[in-house]
Design a protein around this motif. Structure first.
Motif, PDB file in Angstrom:
ATOM      1  N   TYR A 120       0.822  -1.207   0.000  1.00  0.00           N
ATOM      2  CA  TYR A 120       0.000   0.000   0.000  1.00  0.00           C
ATOM      3  C   TYR A 120       0.860   1.263   0.000  1.00  0.00           C
ATOM      4  O   TYR A 120       0.419   2.324   0.445  1.00  0.00           O
ATOM      5  N   GLY A 121       2.062   1.136  -0.527  1.00  0.00           N
ATOM      6  CA  GLY A 121       2.943   2.299  -0.604  1.00  0.00           C
ATOM      7  C   GLY A 121       2.360   3.423  -1.433  1.00  0.00           C
ATOM      8  O   GLY A 121       2.639   4.604  -1.185  1.00  0.00           O
ATOM      9  N   SER A 122       1.537   3.093  -2.422  1.00  0.00           N
ATOM     10  CA  SER A 122       0.938   4.124  -3.266  1.00  0.00           C
ATOM     11  C   SER A 122      -0.056   4.991  -2.512  1.00  0.00           C
ATOM     12  O   SER A 122      -0.441   6.067  -2.984  1.00  0.00           O
ATOM     13  N   ARG A 123      -0.479   4.542  -1.337  1.00  0.00           N
ATOM     14  CA  ARG A 123      -1.427   5.323  -0.536  1.00  0.00           C
ATOM     15  C   ARG A 123      -0.739   6.343   0.359  1.00  0.00           C
ATOM     16  O   ARG A 123      -1.379   7.233   0.905  1.00  0.00           O
ATOM     17  N   LEU A 124       0.578   6.217   0.522  1.00  0.00           N
ATOM     18  CA  LEU A 124       1.321   7.154   1.355  1.00  0.00           C
ATOM     19  C   LEU A 124       1.350   8.539   0.706  1.00  0.00           C
ATOM     20  O   LEU A 124       1.604   8.663  -0.495  1.00  0.00           O
ATOM     21  N   GLN A 125       1.102   9.561   1.515  1.00  0.00           N
ATOM     22  CA  GLN A 125       1.058  10.913   0.991  1.00  0.00           C
ATOM     23  C   GLN A 125       2.190  11.790   1.546  1.00  0.00           C
ATOM     24  O   GLN A 125       3.008  12.286   0.794  1.00  0.00           O
ATOM     25  N   ALA A 126       2.245  11.954   2.859  1.00  0.00           N
ATOM     26  CA  ALA A 126       3.236  12.865   3.430  1.00  0.00           C
ATOM     27  C   ALA A 126       3.579  12.487   4.861  1.00  0.00           C
ATOM     28  O   ALA A 126       2.739  11.979   5.606  1.00  0.00           O
ATOM     29  N   ALA A 127       4.827  12.735   5.228  1.00  0.00           N
ATOM     30  CA  ALA A 127       5.274  12.688   6.611  1.00  0.00           C
ATOM     31  C   ALA A 127       5.562  14.119   7.031  1.00  0.00           C
ATOM     32  O   ALA A 127       6.178  14.879   6.277  1.00  0.00           O
ATOM     33  N   VAL A 128       5.100  14.510   8.212  1.00  0.00           N
ATOM     34  CA  VAL A 128       5.178  15.905   8.648  1.00  0.00           C
ATOM     35  C   VAL A 128       5.854  15.968  10.020  1.00  0.00           C
ATOM     36  O   VAL A 128       5.389  15.330  10.971  1.00  0.00           O
ATOM     37  N   PHE A 129       6.941  16.761  10.121  1.00  0.00           N
ATOM     38  CA  PHE A 129       7.677  16.929  11.365  1.00  0.00           C
ATOM     39  C   PHE A 129       7.564  18.381  11.814  1.00  0.00           C
ATOM     40  O   PHE A 129       7.865  19.296  11.046  1.00  0.00           O
ATOM     41  N   ALA A 130       7.130  18.590  13.052  1.00  0.00           N
ATOM     42  CA  ALA A 130       6.822  19.927  13.546  1.00  0.00           C
ATOM     43  C   ALA A 130       7.953  20.494  14.416  1.00  0.00           C
ATOM     44  O   ALA A 130       8.524  19.784  15.248  1.00  0.00           O
ATOM     45  N   PHE A 131       8.225  21.795  14.210  1.00  0.00           N
ATOM     46  CA  PHE A 131       9.218  22.529  14.987  1.00  0.00           C
ATOM     47  C   PHE A 131       8.616  23.863  15.426  1.00  0.00           C
ATOM     48  O   PHE A 131       7.656  24.351  14.826  1.00  0.00           O
ATOM     49  N   GLU A 132       9.211  24.462  16.466  1.00  0.00           N
ATOM     50  CA  GLU A 132       8.774  25.790  16.878  1.00  0.00           C
ATOM     51  C   GLU A 132       9.986  26.686  17.089  1.00  0.00           C
ATOM     52  O   GLU A 132      11.072  26.216  17.459  1.00  0.00           O
ATOM     53  N   ALA A 133       9.778  27.976  16.849  1.00  0.00           N
ATOM     54  CA  ALA A 133      10.869  28.936  16.923  1.00  0.00           C
ATOM     55  C   ALA A 133      11.187  29.300  18.367  1.00  0.00           C
ATOM     56  O   ALA A 133      10.288  29.511  19.185  1.00  0.00           O
ATOM     57  N   THR A 134      12.486  29.359  18.696  1.00  0.00           N
ATOM     58  CA  THR A 134      12.943  29.902  19.970  1.00  0.00           C
ATOM     59  C   THR A 134      13.281  31.381  19.759  1.00  0.00           C
ATOM     60  O   THR A 134      13.131  31.923  18.661  1.00  0.00           O
ATOM     61  N   ASP A 135      13.785  32.023  20.802  1.00  0.00           N
ATOM     62  CA  ASP A 135      14.125  33.443  20.671  1.00  0.00           C
ATOM     63  C   ASP A 135      15.367  33.664  19.812  1.00  0.00           C
ATOM     64  O   ASP A 135      15.730  34.807  19.520  1.00  0.00           O
ATOM     65  N   ARG A 136      16.004  32.577  19.373  1.00  0.00           N
ATOM     66  CA  ARG A 136      17.162  32.701  18.477  1.00  0.00           C
ATOM     67  C   ARG A 136      16.776  32.569  17.010  1.00  0.00           C
ATOM     68  O   ARG A 136      17.624  32.724  16.130  1.00  0.00           O
ATOM     69  N   ALA A 137      15.519  32.269  16.746  1.00  0.00           N
ATOM     70  CA  ALA A 137      15.078  32.073  15.368  1.00  0.00           C
ATOM     71  C   ALA A 137      14.720  33.403  14.717  1.00  0.00           C
ATOM     72  O   ALA A 137      14.439  34.400  15.385  1.00  0.00           O
ATOM     73  N   SER A 138      14.718  33.393  13.385  1.00  0.00           N
ATOM     74  CA  SER A 138      14.339  34.597  12.646  1.00  0.00           C
ATOM     75  C   SER A 138      12.838  34.846  12.721  1.00  0.00           C
ATOM     76  O   SER A 138      12.380  35.971  12.551  1.00  0.00           O
ATOM     77  N   ALA A 139      12.065  33.786  12.973  1.00  0.00           N
ATOM     78  CA  ALA A 139      10.618  33.908  13.083  1.00  0.00           C
ATOM     79  C   ALA A 139      10.233  34.296  14.511  1.00  0.00           C
ATOM     80  O   ALA A 139      11.050  34.268  15.433  1.00  0.00           O
ATOM     81  N   GLU A 140       8.973  34.660  14.691  1.00  0.00           N
ATOM     82  CA  GLU A 140       8.475  35.007  16.015  1.00  0.00           C
ATOM     83  C   GLU A 140       8.565  33.805  16.935  1.00  0.00           C
ATOM     84  O   GLU A 140       8.274  32.670  16.539  1.00  0.00           O
ATOM     85  N   THR A 141       8.981  34.046  18.196  1.00  0.00           N
ATOM     86  CA  THR A 141       9.109  32.957  19.156  1.00  0.00           C
ATOM     87  C   THR A 141       7.797  32.192  19.281  1.00  0.00           C
ATOM     88  O   THR A 141       6.731  32.780  19.447  1.00  0.00           O
ATOM     89  N   GLY A 142       7.884  30.875  19.177  1.00  0.00           N
ATOM     90  CA  GLY A 142       6.699  30.025  19.253  1.00  0.00           C
ATOM     91  C   GLY A 142       6.064  29.735  17.915  1.00  0.00           C
ATOM     92  O   GLY A 142       5.174  28.879  17.825  1.00  0.00           O
ATOM     93  N   ALA A 143       6.521  30.426  16.856  1.00  0.00           N
ATOM     94  CA  ALA A 143       5.970  30.174  15.524  1.00  0.00           C
ATOM     95  C   ALA A 143       6.298  28.749  15.089  1.00  0.00           C
ATOM     96  O   ALA A 143       7.367  28.213  15.404  1.00  0.00           O
ATOM     97  N   LEU A 144       5.368  28.138  14.377  1.00  0.00           N
ATOM     98  CA  LEU A 144       5.541  26.759  13.941  1.00  0.00           C
ATOM     99  C   LEU A 144       6.169  26.683  12.556  1.00  0.00           C
ATOM    100  O   LEU A 144       5.893  27.516  11.682  1.00  0.00           O
ATOM    101  N   ALA A 145       7.011  25.685  12.371  1.00  0.00           N
ATOM    102  CA  ALA A 145       7.599  25.389  11.062  1.00  0.00           C
ATOM    103  C   ALA A 145       7.572  23.879  10.874  1.00  0.00           C
ATOM    104  O   ALA A 145       7.656  23.128  11.856  1.00  0.00           O
ATOM    105  N   TYR A 146       7.450  23.455   9.642  1.00  0.00           N
ATOM    106  CA  TYR A 146       7.342  22.023   9.348  1.00  0.00           C
ATOM    107  C   TYR A 146       8.315  21.631   8.244  1.00  0.00           C
ATOM    108  O   TYR A 146       8.551  22.392   7.292  1.00  0.00           O
ATOM    109  N   TRP A 147       8.852  20.433   8.389  1.00  0.00           N
ATOM    110  CA  TRP A 147       9.483  19.761   7.261  1.00  0.00           C
ATOM    111  C   TRP A 147       8.523  18.665   6.813  1.00  0.00           C
ATOM    112  O   TRP A 147       8.102  17.833   7.621  1.00  0.00           O
TER     113      TRP A 147
END
Length: 206
Positions: A120-147
């Protein structure tokens, strides 16, 4: 569940037909080292959550394959919590929570590899990994980013939502630049499909 209609292309066959390489679940292990770079160089840390999205099949054999994944992921001793759910479009999600990022990668790999072994490999769509920004990130602290790993394309791409159905493209480009070489990144941004959450600040699978 927050899937924008445009992502139906990701979940369809057009992206697969245009793909330049086959998807390989072993690619998912690239995230194991990429997460270190995300924190050290970009100021993003894992949220402790990841998800696998796949299309449904109305058959006993398919359900047996899903049950096999569920049995292992829900009785494991790693501390990983697995939640199996279905969204409003009929797609299935395996949502994992774990304190160790490696356990998330291993769980998502196991789920995808098991479906492939059951043909059933043809049914696979996406794997999603979640991250959040710290105060060292360019984005607002707590903002979510995904790979996101597209099984239709066999590549990763970044997705950084910024408010309601808008995205932080400058942060996405920075993630691409810094992680290029560690992740097999999609070169064609046409295939960087968004997975919008229903509400800003929540996840696509919520």
């Amino acid at each position: 569940m927050g899937l924008l209609s445009s992502v139906r292309q990701l979940l369809g066959i057009s992206a697969e037909q245009a793909a330049t390489r086959e998807a390989d679940p072993e690619d998912l292990f690239e995230m194991s080292t990429a997460t270190l770079t995300m924190e050290a160089n970009l100021g993003f840390v894992p949220t402790g959550e990841a998800a696998l999205c796949f299309g449904n099949v109305d058959s006993t054999d398919f359900q047996d394959a899903v049950d096999a994944v569920q049995e292992i992921l829900t009785v494991g001793e790693s501390g990983t919590v697995a939640d199996f759910r279905e969204d409003e479009y009929g797609y299935r999600w395996i949502v994992l929570e774990a304190s160790e990022f490696e356990d998330l990668v291993t769980g998502i790999h196991f789920g995808s590899d098991t479906l492939i072994e059951h043909r059933y490999g043809s049914r696979l769509q996406a794997a999603v990994f979640a991250f959040e920004a710290t105060d060292r990130a360019s984005a607002e602290t707590g903002a979510l980013a995904y790979w996101i790993y597209s099984f239709r394309r066999g590549n990763f791409y970044p997705f950084v939502p910024d408010g309601e159905q808008s995205r932080d493209q400058s942060t996405e480009m920075k993630l691409q630049t810094v992680l290029d070489g560690e992740l097999t990144i999609e070169d064609d941004r046409e295939y960087w499909y968004p997975l919008w959450p229903d509400n800003p600040g929540s996840h696509p699978w919520d």
